[in-house]
Scaffold this active site. Structure first.
Site, PDB file in Angstrom:
ATOM      1  N   GLY A   1       0.849  -1.196   0.000  1.00  0.00           N
ATOM      2  CA  GLY A   1       0.000   0.000   0.000  1.00  0.00           C
ATOM      3  C   GLY A   1       0.879   1.237   0.000  1.00  0.00           C
ATOM      4  O   GLY A   1       2.096   1.163   0.239  1.00  0.00           O
ATOM      5  N   SER A   2       0.284   2.359  -0.309  1.00  0.00           N
ATOM      6  CA  SER A   2       1.044   3.619  -0.310  1.00  0.00           C
ATOM      7  C   SER A   2       0.121   4.771   0.057  1.00  0.00           C
ATOM      8  O   SER A   2      -1.106   4.637   0.036  1.00  0.00           O
ATOM      9  CB  SER A   2       1.663   3.863  -1.694  1.00  0.00           C
ATOM     10  OG  SER A   2       0.625   3.892  -2.665  1.00  0.00           O
TER      11      SER A   2
ATOM     12  N   VAL B   1       0.324  -7.907   8.410  1.00  0.00           N
ATOM     13  CA  VAL B   1      -1.093  -8.251   8.480  1.00  0.00           C
ATOM     14  C   VAL B   1      -1.483  -8.708   7.075  1.00  0.00           C
ATOM     15  O   VAL B   1      -1.571  -7.890   6.153  1.00  0.00           O
ATOM     16  CB  VAL B   1      -1.930  -7.030   8.913  1.00  0.00           C
ATOM     17  CG1 VAL B   1      -3.400  -7.394   9.009  1.00  0.00           C
ATOM     18  CG2 VAL B   1      -1.434  -6.508  10.260  1.00  0.00           C
TER      19      VAL B   1
ATOM     20  N   ASP C   1      -7.605   8.311  13.038  1.00  0.00           N
ATOM     21  CA  ASP C   1      -7.805   8.021  11.605  1.00  0.00           C
ATOM     22  C   ASP C   1      -8.498   6.671  11.434  1.00  0.00           C
ATOM     23  O   ASP C   1      -8.183   5.891  10.537  1.00  0.00           O
ATOM     24  CB  ASP C   1      -6.469   8.016  10.852  1.00  0.00           C
ATOM     25  CG  ASP C   1      -6.670   8.211   9.342  1.00  0.00           C
ATOM     26  OD1 ASP C   1      -5.719   7.934   8.571  1.00  0.00           O
ATOM     27  OD2 ASP C   1      -7.790   8.601   8.924  1.00  0.00           O
TER      28      ASP C   1
ATOM     29  N   LYS D   1       7.181  -0.100   6.752  1.00  0.00           N
ATOM     30  CA  LYS D   1       6.579   1.200   6.405  1.00  0.00           C
ATOM     31  C   LYS D   1       7.740   2.134   6.096  1.00  0.00           C
ATOM     32  O   LYS D   1       8.485   2.519   6.998  1.00  0.00           O
ATOM     33  CB  LYS D   1       5.715   1.737   7.550  1.00  0.00           C
ATOM     34  CG  LYS D   1       5.038   3.074   7.225  1.00  0.00           C
ATOM     35  CD  LYS D   1       4.132   3.562   8.330  1.00  0.00           C
ATOM     36  CE  LYS D   1       3.457   4.870   7.964  1.00  0.00           C
ATOM     37  NZ  LYS D   1       2.569   5.394   9.048  1.00  0.00           N
TER      38      LYS D   1
HETATM   39  C1  LIG Z   1       0.091   3.045   6.719  1.00  0.00           C
HETATM   40  O1  LIG Z   1       0.563   3.232   8.047  1.00  0.00           O
HETATM   41  C2  LIG Z   1       0.750   2.100   8.814  1.00  0.00           C
HETATM   42  C3  LIG Z   1       0.646   0.802   8.335  1.00  0.00           C
HETATM   43  C4  LIG Z   1       0.880  -0.257   9.218  1.00  0.00           C
HETATM   44  C5  LIG Z   1       0.795  -1.629   8.722  1.00  0.00           C
HETATM   45  C6  LIG Z   1       1.272  -2.676   9.508  1.00  0.00           C
HETATM   46  C7  LIG Z   1       1.207  -3.960   9.039  1.00  0.00           C
HETATM   47  C8  LIG Z   1       0.658  -4.164   7.788  1.00  0.00           C
HETATM   48  N1  LIG Z   1       0.478  -5.293   7.074  1.00  0.00           N
HETATM   49  C9  LIG Z   1      -0.099  -4.953   5.905  1.00  0.00           C
HETATM   50  C10 LIG Z   1      -0.282  -3.587   5.885  1.00  0.00           C
HETATM   51  C11 LIG Z   1      -0.879  -2.836   4.808  1.00  0.00           C
HETATM   52  C12 LIG Z   1      -1.467  -3.498   3.725  1.00  0.00           C
HETATM   53  C13 LIG Z   1      -2.061  -2.749   2.704  1.00  0.00           C
HETATM   54  C14 LIG Z   1      -2.083  -1.348   2.752  1.00  0.00           C
HETATM   55  C15 LIG Z   1      -1.473  -0.724   3.835  1.00  0.00           C
HETATM   56  C16 LIG Z   1      -1.480   0.792   3.927  1.00  0.00           C
HETATM   57  O2  LIG Z   1      -0.569   1.349   3.008  1.00  0.00           O
HETATM   58  N2  LIG Z   1      -2.800   1.350   3.674  1.00  0.00           N
HETATM   59  C17 LIG Z   1      -3.581   1.372   4.825  1.00  0.00           C
HETATM   60  C18 LIG Z   1      -4.654   2.427   4.588  1.00  0.00           C
HETATM   61  N3  LIG Z   1      -4.290   3.725   5.122  1.00  0.00           N
HETATM   62  C19 LIG Z   1      -3.054   4.287   4.494  1.00  0.00           C
HETATM   63  C20 LIG Z   1      -5.406   4.616   4.849  1.00  0.00           C
HETATM   64  C21 LIG Z   1      -0.885  -1.453   4.850  1.00  0.00           C
HETATM   65  N4  LIG Z   1       0.204  -3.098   7.050  1.00  0.00           N
HETATM   66  N5  LIG Z   1       0.267  -1.839   7.495  1.00  0.00           N
HETATM   67  C22 LIG Z   1       1.201  -0.008  10.548  1.00  0.00           C
HETATM   68  C23 LIG Z   1       1.308   1.287  11.009  1.00  0.00           C
HETATM   69  C24 LIG Z   1       1.087   2.326  10.145  1.00  0.00           C
HETATM   70  O3  LIG Z   1       1.200   3.644  10.580  1.00  0.00           O
END
Ligand SMILES: COc1cc(-c2ccc3ncc(-c4cccc([C@@H](O)NCCN(C)C)c4)n3n2)ccc1O
Length: 263
Positions: free
Chosen positions: A20-21, A96, A139, A42
Site C-alpha cells: 500500500g502507499s 497483516v 484516523d 513502512k
Molecule cells: C500506513 O501506516 C501504517 C501501516 C501499518 C501496517 C502494519 C502492518 C501491515 N500489514 C499490511 C499492511 C498494509 C497493507 C495494505 C495497505 C497498507 C497501507 O498502506 N494502507 C492502509 C490504509 N491507510 C493508508 C489509509 C498497509 N500493514 N500496514 C502499521 C502502522 C502504520 O502507521
C-alpha cells in the site's frame, strides 16, 4: 531525539512487493534474511525542508514509534524495529496478511449480525486498550481495520496506520484538522479540542456502514461530506458518546441473557 538503527535495512531484510502507499510513503512486504519471516516495512521519506509537501516530519515519525512501542495488544499491529538511513525511516511491523475489513465483507454474499458483533467487539477491544493509555487513533476508517490473515474462518482484527495517533498528557489541549471526511467527528471540523471521544464518533460511522452498507454523511464532494457531518441532522437519545469500554458492555455486544445469546 529518538535514535533508530543506523544500519542499512537491506542488510537485514529483502524488500518485497508494495502492499500500500499514501502521502507518508509506502508499506512493502519485507523478508527477514536471518529467519525467512515476512514483515511489513513502512518506508517513510523524512521531510528535509519544513515547508516541503513531500515526506513527513521526523517528529511525527518519532511520535508514531513512541505510540507503537507503548501498544501491545492482539488487535493492534506490533512494531518490531526501526531503521534510519539518509532521508528515510523504515518501521518494521507485524505483517497483516488478511484483507481490509470492508474488502473481506464485500467478498461475502452477506454478513451475519453475529459476525458484525464479533468484528466490532475486537475493534473496540483494541481501541479500548489504546484509550486506556490515553492514546487516540484519529484516523479510524475501514481501510485501517484489517484482518490478520486470509485463511482463518475467524480472522483477528488488527488496527493499523498510527500516523495521526496522539498520546494525551494531563491537562493538555490538542486540536487537529486531519482525518478522512466520512469518518471525522464534528469537533475535528470545528477545530475544537479533541479527545479519545473523537475516535468513538468514527466507530459510530463504521458500525453504521457495517450494518447498513451506507455511509451516513457521504456527499458528492469532501466539502459536502464535512457540511453533512456538522449539519447535525440526527437525534440521539443518549447525549454523551459512549466510551469503548461502555460499548463493550452494551447488550448488543455483551448479551445479558441466554435468550439474547440464542438470537
Ligand atoms: C500506513 O501506516 C501504517 C501501516 C501499518 C501496517 C502494519 C502492518 C501491515 N500489514 C499490511 C499492511 C498494509 C497493507 C495494505 C495497505 C497498507 C497501507 O498502506 N494502507 C492502509 C490504509 N491507510 C493508508 C489509509 C498497509 N500493514 N500496514 C502499521 C502502522 C502504520 O502507521
Amino acid at each position: 531525539m529518538a535514535v533508530f538503527k543506523p544500519e542499512n535495512v537491506e542488510d537485514f531484510f529483502e524488500i518485497g512487493e508494495v502492499l500500500g502507499s499514501g502521502h507518508f510513503g509506502q508499506v512493502r512486504q519485507v523478508r527477514e534474511r536471518a529467519t525467512g519471516t515476512c514483515w511489513a516495512g513502512k518506508f517513510l521519506k523524512i521531510r528535509k525542508i519544513a515547508c516541503s509537501r513531500l515526506g513527513v516530519d521526523r517528529s511525527s515519525v518519532e511520535r508514531e514509534v513512541e505510540i507503537l512501542q507503548t501498544l501491545r495488544h492482539p488487535n493492534i499491529v506490533t512494531l518490531k524495529d526501526v531503521f534510519e538511513s539518509r532521508a528515510e525511516v523504515v518501521l518494521i511491523l507485524e505483517l497483516v496478511s488478511g484483507a481490509e475489513l470492508f474488502d473481506f465483507i464485500a467478498e461475502k454474499d452477506n454478513l451475519l449480525e453475529s459476525e458484525a458483533i464479533e468484528f466490532m467487539k475486537q475493534i473496540l477491544e483494541g481501541l479500548g486498550f489504546m484509550h486506556s493509555k490515553n492514546i487516540a487513533h484519529f484516523d479510524l476508517k475501514p481501510e485501517n481495520i484489517m484482518l490478520s490473515d486470509k485463511v482463518s474462518p475467524n480472522p483477528n482484527i488488527k488496527l493499523i496506520d498510527f500516523g495521526l495517533a496522539h498520546c494525551f498528557h494531563q491537562g493538555e489541549e490538542y486540536r487537529s484538522s486531519s482525518g478522512t471526511p466520512q469518518y471525522i467527528a464534528p469537533e475535528v471540523i470545528n477545530s475544537e479540542p479533541l479527545s479519545t471521544a473523537s475516535d468513538m464518533w468514527s466507530i459510530g460511522v463504521i458500525t453504521y456502514i457495517l450494518l447498513s452498507g451506507l455511509s451516513p454523511f457521504q456527499g458528492e464532494t469532501d466539502e459536502d461530506t464535512l457540511k453533512n457531518v456538522i449539519a447535525m441532522k440526527y437525534e440521539f437519545f443518549e447525549r454523551d458518546r459512549m466510551t469503548a469500554e461502555e460499548c463493550l458492555l452494551h447488550p448488543w455486544i455483551k448479551p445479558i441473557t441466554r435468550k439474547q445469546v440464542a438470537n
